[in-house]
Design a protein around this motif. Structure first.
Motif, PDB file in Angstrom:
ATOM      1  N   PHE A   1      22.876 -29.856 -28.289  1.00  0.00           N
ATOM      2  CA  PHE A   1      22.803 -30.859 -29.356  1.00  0.00           C
ATOM      3  C   PHE A   1      21.968 -30.311 -30.511  1.00  0.00           C
ATOM      4  O   PHE A   1      20.785 -30.025 -30.346  1.00  0.00           O
ATOM      5  N   THR A   2      22.575 -30.182 -31.684  1.00  0.00           N
ATOM      6  CA  THR A   2      21.889 -29.714 -32.879  1.00  0.00           C
ATOM      7  C   THR A   2      21.606 -30.912 -33.784  1.00  0.00           C
ATOM      8  O   THR A   2      22.543 -31.554 -34.273  1.00  0.00           O
ATOM      9  N   PRO A   3      20.334 -31.234 -34.009  1.00  0.00           N
ATOM     10  CA  PRO A   3      20.002 -32.403 -34.830  1.00  0.00           C
ATOM     11  C   PRO A   3      20.424 -32.224 -36.286  1.00  0.00           C
ATOM     12  O   PRO A   3      20.291 -31.143 -36.845  1.00  0.00           O
ATOM     13  N   HIS A   4      20.939 -33.305 -36.867  1.00  0.00           N
ATOM     14  CA  HIS A   4      21.159 -33.307 -38.312  1.00  0.00           C
ATOM     15  C   HIS A   4      20.356 -34.414 -38.973  1.00  0.00           C
ATOM     16  O   HIS A   4      20.172 -34.409 -40.186  1.00  0.00           O
ATOM     17  N   ALA A   5      19.823 -35.357 -38.182  1.00  0.00           N
ATOM     18  CA  ALA A   5      18.916 -36.386 -38.709  1.00  0.00           C
ATOM     19  C   ALA A   5      17.906 -36.726 -37.616  1.00  0.00           C
ATOM     20  O   ALA A   5      18.266 -36.839 -36.447  1.00  0.00           O
ATOM     21  N   ILE A   6      16.639 -36.850 -38.028  1.00  0.00           N
ATOM     22  CA  ILE A   6      15.579 -37.254 -37.105  1.00  0.00           C
ATOM     23  C   ILE A   6      14.719 -38.296 -37.808  1.00  0.00           C
ATOM     24  O   ILE A   6      14.323 -38.111 -38.965  1.00  0.00           O
ATOM     25  N   ARG A   7      14.450 -39.392 -37.080  1.00  0.00           N
ATOM     26  CA  ARG A   7      13.563 -40.453 -37.565  1.00  0.00           C
ATOM     27  C   ARG A   7      12.500 -40.693 -36.500  1.00  0.00           C
ATOM     28  O   ARG A   7      12.796 -40.603 -35.308  1.00  0.00           O
ATOM     29  N   ALA A   8      11.276 -41.011 -36.927  1.00  0.00           N
ATOM     30  CA  ALA A   8      10.205 -41.292 -35.976  1.00  0.00           C
ATOM     31  C   ALA A   8       9.297 -42.374 -36.539  1.00  0.00           C
ATOM     32  O   ALA A   8       8.980 -42.364 -37.723  1.00  0.00           O
ATOM     33  N   TRP A   9       8.883 -43.305 -35.659  1.00  0.00           N
ATOM     34  CA  TRP A   9       7.960 -44.352 -36.047  1.00  0.00           C
ATOM     35  C   TRP A   9       7.333 -44.976 -34.813  1.00  0.00           C
ATOM     36  O   TRP A   9       7.831 -44.826 -33.710  1.00  0.00           O
ATOM     37  N   ARG A  10       6.212 -45.652 -35.031  1.00  0.00           N
ATOM     38  CA  ARG A  10       5.552 -46.399 -33.961  1.00  0.00           C
ATOM     39  C   ARG A  10       5.665 -47.893 -34.218  1.00  0.00           C
ATOM     40  O   ARG A  10       6.202 -48.618 -33.415  1.00  0.00           O
ATOM     41  N   GLU A  11       5.118 -48.344 -35.309  1.00  0.00           N
ATOM     42  CA  GLU A  11       5.114 -49.769 -35.648  1.00  0.00           C
ATOM     43  C   GLU A  11       5.814 -49.959 -36.989  1.00  0.00           C
ATOM     44  O   GLU A  11       6.202 -48.995 -37.636  1.00  0.00           O
ATOM     45  N   SER A  12       5.910 -51.202 -37.416  1.00  0.00           N
ATOM     46  CA  SER A  12       6.607 -51.503 -38.667  1.00  0.00           C
ATOM     47  C   SER A  12       5.934 -50.838 -39.872  1.00  0.00           C
ATOM     48  O   SER A  12       6.598 -50.572 -40.875  1.00  0.00           O
ATOM     49  N   ASN A  13       4.637 -50.540 -39.779  1.00  0.00           N
ATOM     50  CA  ASN A  13       3.976 -49.873 -40.906  1.00  0.00           C
ATOM     51  C   ASN A  13       4.440 -48.426 -41.072  1.00  0.00           C
ATOM     52  O   ASN A  13       4.143 -47.789 -42.075  1.00  0.00           O
ATOM     53  N   GLU A  14       5.189 -47.898 -40.089  1.00  0.00           N
ATOM     54  CA  GLU A  14       5.731 -46.553 -40.219  1.00  0.00           C
ATOM     55  C   GLU A  14       7.231 -46.563 -40.532  1.00  0.00           C
ATOM     56  O   GLU A  14       7.848 -45.499 -40.592  1.00  0.00           O
ATOM     57  N   GLN A  15       7.804 -47.735 -40.743  1.00  0.00           N
ATOM     58  CA  GLN A  15       9.225 -47.805 -41.086  1.00  0.00           C
ATOM     59  C   GLN A  15       9.524 -47.104 -42.411  1.00  0.00           C
ATOM     60  O   GLN A  15      10.481 -46.338 -42.484  1.00  0.00           O
ATOM     61  N   PRO A  16       8.715 -47.315 -43.446  1.00  0.00           N
ATOM     62  CA  PRO A  16       8.957 -46.532 -44.662  1.00  0.00           C
ATOM     63  C   PRO A  16       8.736 -45.045 -44.362  1.00  0.00           C
ATOM     64  O   PRO A  16       7.850 -44.691 -43.589  1.00  0.00           O
ATOM     65  N   ASP A  17       9.519 -44.229 -44.932  1.00  0.00           N
ATOM     66  CA  ASP A  17       9.399 -42.773 -44.755  1.00  0.00           C
ATOM     67  C   ASP A  17       9.583 -42.324 -43.314  1.00  0.00           C
ATOM     68  O   ASP A  17       9.048 -41.306 -42.899  1.00  0.00           O
ATOM     69  N   ARG A  18      10.350 -43.065 -42.524  1.00  0.00           N
ATOM     70  CA  ARG A  18      10.575 -42.664 -41.124  1.00  0.00           C
ATOM     71  C   ARG A  18      11.551 -41.496 -41.015  1.00  0.00           C
ATOM     72  O   ARG A  18      11.601 -40.837 -39.993  1.00  0.00           O
ATOM     73  N   ASP A  19      12.321 -41.240 -42.072  1.00  0.00           N
ATOM     74  CA  ASP A  19      13.251 -40.108 -42.056  1.00  0.00           C
ATOM     75  C   ASP A  19      12.470 -38.808 -42.182  1.00  0.00           C
ATOM     76  O   ASP A  19      11.777 -38.576 -43.167  1.00  0.00           O
ATOM     77  N   LEU A  20      12.601 -37.954 -41.169  1.00  0.00           N
ATOM     78  CA  LEU A  20      11.909 -36.671 -41.169  1.00  0.00           C
ATOM     79  C   LEU A  20      12.867 -35.499 -41.349  1.00  0.00           C
ATOM     80  O   LEU A  20      12.454 -34.415 -41.747  1.00  0.00           O
ATOM     81  N   MET A  21      14.144 -35.717 -41.022  1.00  0.00           N
ATOM     82  CA  MET A  21      15.174 -34.686 -41.190  1.00  0.00           C
ATOM     83  C   MET A  21      16.445 -35.362 -41.659  1.00  0.00           C
ATOM     84  O   MET A  21      16.815 -36.418 -41.147  1.00  0.00           O
ATOM     85  N   THR A  22      17.102 -34.760 -42.636  1.00  0.00           N
ATOM     86  CA  THR A  22      18.444 -35.176 -43.044  1.00  0.00           C
ATOM     87  C   THR A  22      19.265 -33.922 -43.306  1.00  0.00           C
ATOM     88  O   THR A  22      18.726 -32.887 -43.705  1.00  0.00           O
ATOM     89  N   ASP A  23      20.540 -34.022 -43.039  1.00  0.00           N
ATOM     90  CA  ASP A  23      21.456 -32.889 -43.233  1.00  0.00           C
ATOM     91  C   ASP A  23      20.950 -31.601 -42.546  1.00  0.00           C
ATOM     92  O   ASP A  23      21.136 -30.498 -43.068  1.00  0.00           O
ATOM     93  N   GLY A  24      20.251 -31.768 -41.417  1.00  0.00           N
ATOM     94  CA  GLY A  24      19.781 -30.621 -40.663  1.00  0.00           C
ATOM     95  C   GLY A  24      18.566 -29.930 -41.233  1.00  0.00           C
ATOM     96  O   GLY A  24      18.157 -28.879 -40.750  1.00  0.00           O
ATOM     97  N   ARG A  25      17.937 -30.530 -42.260  1.00  0.00           N
ATOM     98  CA  ARG A  25      16.750 -29.936 -42.900  1.00  0.00           C
ATOM     99  C   ARG A  25      15.567 -30.876 -42.783  1.00  0.00           C
ATOM    100  O   ARG A  25      15.691 -32.074 -43.077  1.00  0.00           O
TER     101      ARG A  25
END
Length: 151
Positions: free
Chosen positions: A124-148
């Protein structure tokens, strides 16, 4: 409800994702059949710095579902510290698996499937990764898009 901890920066979340990818052993893998029937299964994985390597029987729905479209969603962690991965996947025969990848999987799990009939590896090769704990981390949860990585 107040948040127990301040939101982590994107950089901190990326480092947390990389630690999970390196240290965790299990992931939830979600695929869908050609007619849309969903499948969700836990699988062991090894991270090689670019992709997650997993194994299953060739006849299991997860492997069958990957053959036509090669798309999957993968989840690590729990609901209060989640990593969501959208990935493209390929089914790899044990005989076609690079030696280093097969050795890493066998070393981590004491289980070598390379010569076992009926089993395949899933890369499995990631092309999108998101990470968060609580709702205060929902903004800017995108850490990878289009494999970058964005950070």
């Amino acid at each position: 409800m107040p948040h127990p901890e301040p939101a982590r920066s994107r950089e901190q979340r990326k480092q947390g994702v990389l630690v999970r990818l390196e240290k965790d052993t299990d992931a939830w893998v979600s695929t869908a059949s050609a007619d849309g029937a969903p499948t969700l299964v836990p699988l062991w994985f090894v991270w090689d710095g670019e992709a997650l390597l997993m194994a299953t029987r060739r006849t299991n729905p997860t492997a069958v579902n990957l053959t036509p479209a090669g798309r999957a969603h993968i989840a690590l962690g729990h609901t209060r510290d989640v990593v969501m991965i959208e990935a493209t996947a390929e089914v790899v025969e044990g005989t076609d698996l690079p030696t280093a990848a097969g050795d890493a999987f066998a070393a981590k799990f004491s289980w070598d499937l390379r010569g076992r009939p009926g089993w395949v590896y899933l890369r499995f090769t990631p092309h999108a990764i998101r990470a968060w704990r609580e709702s205060n981390e929902q903004p800017d949860r995108d850490l990878m898009t289009d494999g970058r990585w964005l950070v």
